[in-house]
Write an enzyme that holds these catalytic residues in place. Structure first.
Site, PDB file in Angstrom:
ATOM      1  N   GLY A 180       0.787  -1.232   0.000  1.00 25.51           N
ATOM      2  CA  GLY A 180       0.000   0.000   0.000  1.00 25.51           C
ATOM      3  C   GLY A 180       0.817   1.280   0.000  1.00 25.51           C
ATOM      4  O   GLY A 180       0.370   2.295   0.547  1.00 25.51           O
ATOM      5  N   SER A 181       2.006   1.272  -0.633  1.00 31.51           N
ATOM      6  CA  SER A 181       2.786   2.521  -0.621  1.00 31.51           C
ATOM      7  C   SER A 181       2.062   3.630  -1.387  1.00 31.51           C
ATOM      8  O   SER A 181       2.141   4.801  -1.013  1.00 31.51           O
ATOM      9  CB  SER A 181       4.205   2.309  -1.159  1.00 31.51           C
ATOM     10  OG  SER A 181       4.188   2.078  -2.549  1.00 31.51           O
ATOM     11  N   ASN A 182       1.320   3.277  -2.436  1.00 27.26           N
ATOM     12  CA  ASN A 182       0.534   4.305  -3.147  1.00 27.26           C
ATOM     13  C   ASN A 182      -0.587   4.852  -2.258  1.00 27.26           C
ATOM     14  O   ASN A 182      -0.858   6.052  -2.266  1.00 27.26           O
ATOM     15  CB  ASN A 182      -0.055   3.723  -4.438  1.00 27.26           C
ATOM     16  CG  ASN A 182       0.943   3.782  -5.577  1.00 27.26           C
ATOM     17  OD1 ASN A 182       1.284   4.856  -6.061  1.00 27.26           O
ATOM     18  ND2 ASN A 182       1.427   2.622  -5.996  1.00 27.26           N
ATOM     19  N   LYS A 221      -6.970  -7.916  -7.815  1.00 26.39           N
ATOM     20  CA  LYS A 221      -8.186  -8.648  -8.192  1.00 26.39           C
ATOM     21  C   LYS A 221      -8.992  -7.816  -9.177  1.00 26.39           C
ATOM     22  O   LYS A 221      -8.883  -6.590  -9.194  1.00 26.39           O
ATOM     23  CB  LYS A 221      -9.045  -8.921  -6.942  1.00 26.39           C
ATOM     24  CG  LYS A 221      -8.325  -9.714  -5.875  1.00 26.39           C
ATOM     25  CD  LYS A 221      -8.201 -11.161  -6.275  1.00 26.39           C
ATOM     26  CE  LYS A 221      -7.359 -11.930  -5.276  1.00 26.39           C
ATOM     27  NZ  LYS A 221      -7.111 -13.298  -5.712  1.00 26.39           N
ATOM     28  N   ASN A 234      -7.253   3.489 -11.712  1.00 28.37           N
ATOM     29  CA  ASN A 234      -6.260   2.447 -11.438  1.00 28.37           C
ATOM     30  C   ASN A 234      -4.883   3.002 -11.760  1.00 28.37           C
ATOM     31  O   ASN A 234      -4.738   3.827 -12.666  1.00 28.37           O
ATOM     32  CB  ASN A 234      -6.515   1.221 -12.322  1.00 28.37           C
ATOM     33  CG  ASN A 234      -5.490   0.125 -12.080  1.00 28.37           C
ATOM     34  OD1 ASN A 234      -5.145  -0.192 -10.932  1.00 28.37           O
ATOM     35  ND2 ASN A 234      -4.959  -0.460 -13.148  1.00 28.37           N
ATOM     36  N   HIS A 255      -1.119   1.767 -12.986  1.00 27.91           N
ATOM     37  CA  HIS A 255      -0.454   0.614 -13.593  1.00 27.91           C
ATOM     38  C   HIS A 255       1.028   0.964 -13.768  1.00 27.91           C
ATOM     39  O   HIS A 255       1.348   2.056 -14.246  1.00 27.91           O
ATOM     40  CB  HIS A 255      -1.102   0.304 -14.942  1.00 27.91           C
ATOM     41  CG  HIS A 255      -0.544  -0.921 -15.578  1.00 27.91           C
ATOM     42  ND1 HIS A 255      -0.901  -2.190 -15.176  1.00 27.91           N
ATOM     43  CD2 HIS A 255       0.386  -1.080 -16.556  1.00 27.91           C
ATOM     44  CE1 HIS A 255      -0.223  -3.075 -15.892  1.00 27.91           C
ATOM     45  NE2 HIS A 255       0.559  -2.434 -16.734  1.00 27.91           N
ATOM     46  N   ASP A 302      -7.177  -2.815 -18.070  1.00 33.44           N
ATOM     47  CA  ASP A 302      -6.088  -1.859 -18.371  1.00 33.44           C
ATOM     48  C   ASP A 302      -6.315  -1.038 -19.644  1.00 33.44           C
ATOM     49  O   ASP A 302      -5.355  -0.561 -20.248  1.00 33.44           O
ATOM     50  CB  ASP A 302      -4.733  -2.588 -18.503  1.00 33.44           C
ATOM     51  CG  ASP A 302      -4.221  -3.102 -17.169  1.00 33.44           C
ATOM     52  OD1 ASP A 302      -4.641  -2.581 -16.125  1.00 33.44           O
ATOM     53  OD2 ASP A 302      -3.388  -4.019 -17.174  1.00 33.44           O
ATOM     54  N   GLU A 329       4.900   6.779  -9.540  1.00 35.83           N
ATOM     55  CA  GLU A 329       3.516   6.463  -9.188  1.00 35.83           C
ATOM     56  C   GLU A 329       3.040   7.333  -8.032  1.00 35.83           C
ATOM     57  O   GLU A 329       1.940   7.884  -8.063  1.00 35.83           O
ATOM     58  CB  GLU A 329       3.392   4.987  -8.771  1.00 35.83           C
ATOM     59  CG  GLU A 329       3.639   4.013  -9.894  1.00 35.83           C
ATOM     60  CD  GLU A 329       3.387   2.580  -9.473  1.00 35.83           C
ATOM     61  OE1 GLU A 329       2.421   2.313  -8.736  1.00 35.83           O
ATOM     62  OE2 GLU A 329       4.170   1.698  -9.871  1.00 35.83           O
TER      63      GLU A 329
HETATM   64  C1  GAR Z   1       2.346  -0.720  -7.805  1.00 41.35           C
HETATM   65  O1  GAR Z   1       3.539  -0.701  -8.544  1.00 41.35           O
HETATM   66  C2  GAR Z   1       1.156  -0.720  -8.753  1.00 41.35           C
HETATM   67  O2  GAR Z   1       1.347   0.051  -9.902  1.00 41.35           O
HETATM   68  C3  GAR Z   1       1.074  -2.179  -9.104  1.00 41.35           C
HETATM   69  O3  GAR Z   1       1.302  -2.840  -7.878  1.00 41.35           O
HETATM   70  C4  GAR Z   1       2.186  -2.055  -7.065  1.00 41.35           C
HETATM   71  C5  GAR Z   1       1.565  -1.872  -5.696  1.00 41.35           C
HETATM   72  O4  GAR Z   1       2.446  -1.243  -4.827  1.00 41.35           O
HETATM   73  N1  GAR Z   1      -0.197  -2.488  -9.680  1.00 41.35           N
HETATM   74  C6  GAR Z   1      -0.360  -3.366 -10.673  1.00 41.35           C
HETATM   75  O5  GAR Z   1       0.547  -4.021 -11.125  1.00 41.35           O
HETATM   76  C7  GAR Z   1      -1.800  -3.498 -11.186  1.00 41.35           C
HETATM   77  N2  GAR Z   1      -1.821  -4.088 -12.492  1.00 41.35           N
HETATM   78  P1  GAR Z   1       1.920  -0.591  -3.461  1.00 41.35           P
HETATM   79  O6  GAR Z   1       1.075  -1.654  -2.752  1.00 41.35           O
HETATM   80  O7  GAR Z   1       3.177  -0.294  -2.711  1.00 41.35           O
HETATM   81  O8  GAR Z   1       1.135   0.649  -3.794  1.00 41.35           O
END
Ligand code: GAR
Length: 199
Positions: free
Chosen positions: A16-18, A95, A111, A113, A154, A183
């Site tokens: 969950g860093s985003n 998911k 979303n 990506h 996507d 991101e």
């Molecule tokens: C992120 O890099 C996000 O873009 C990717 O998962 C990571 C989650 O990091 N998402 C995908 O690949 C979706 N297709 P986070 O949990 O640290 O935010």
């Protein structure tokens, strides 16, 4: 037209860093929105722990617990509706969002990506797999994309992209961390753009 802050739900599967970056930027920049829930298929994820520590409702919803598709979608919709959620932000949610939810929130689900869509998207393209594919294709640059979620994986309308260049000795892991920095920046920018259009 209501001037109340928009209610956001963030969907996460992992660290969950985003989500954390969004939460921080919303507070620092006093944006007209608030994260009212974090939904995850993984109750022990870093994202869910962060939600609990920060007074954000942590909602665990997994198809292992609710296997029937329609019931799963209904459970998700009821969690969203009871908190009057205006916008859903997928942040590392691995998911598929049920069709009924996508239909209920047109242009209201974002979303992020970790590549420059439309390249390197679609089924199986998530996390480190994406960065491996980018390096195998000998790309000179990569980046991240924030887009609206529609019924095609996507493929929804792109809101914003940010680029990074690829070093000759780049590894999937080093690329992932460079892209992640982008991101964290562009997700908030995309949110600001979408919020402006909602007011
Ligand atoms: C992120 O890099 C996000 O873009 C990717 O998962 C990571 C989650 O990091 N998402 C995908 O690949 C979706 N297709 P986070 O949990 O640290 O935010």
């Amino acid at each position: 037209m209501s001037s109340r802050k928009k209610n956001l739900a963030v969907f996460c599967s992992g660290g969950g860093s985003n989500f954390k970056a969004l939460h921080q930027h919303i507070q620092e920049r006093n944006l007209p929105c608030q994260i009212v829930m974090c939904l995850s298929n993984n109750s022990q994820s870093g994202a869910m722990q962060f939600a609990r520590e920060n007074g954000i409702d942590a909602v665990h919803l997994s198809s292992k617990v609710v296997p029937e598709e329609a019931a799963f979608a209904q459970a998700m919709l009821s969690e969203l509706e009871k908190r009057q959620v205006d916008l859903i932000l997928l942040a590392g949610y691995m998911k598929r969002v049920p069709k009924a939810v996508v239909e209920r929130y047109p242009k209201r689900i974002l979303n992020i990506h970790p590549a420059l869509l439309p390249k390197f998207g679609g089924e199986g393209m998530y996390g480190i797999n994406v960065h491996r594919a980018v390096l195998e294709a000998k790309e000179k640059e990569s980046g991240a994309t924030v887009h609206f979620v529609d019924e095609h994986y996507d493929e929804g309308e792109i809101i914003i992209q940010g680029k990074v260049s690829i070093a000759p000795d780049e590894t999937p892991e080093s690329l992932a961390s460079k892209v992640l920095e982008v991101e964290h920046r562009i997700y908030t920018e995309a949110l600001v753009k979408v919020l402006e259009k909602m007011n």
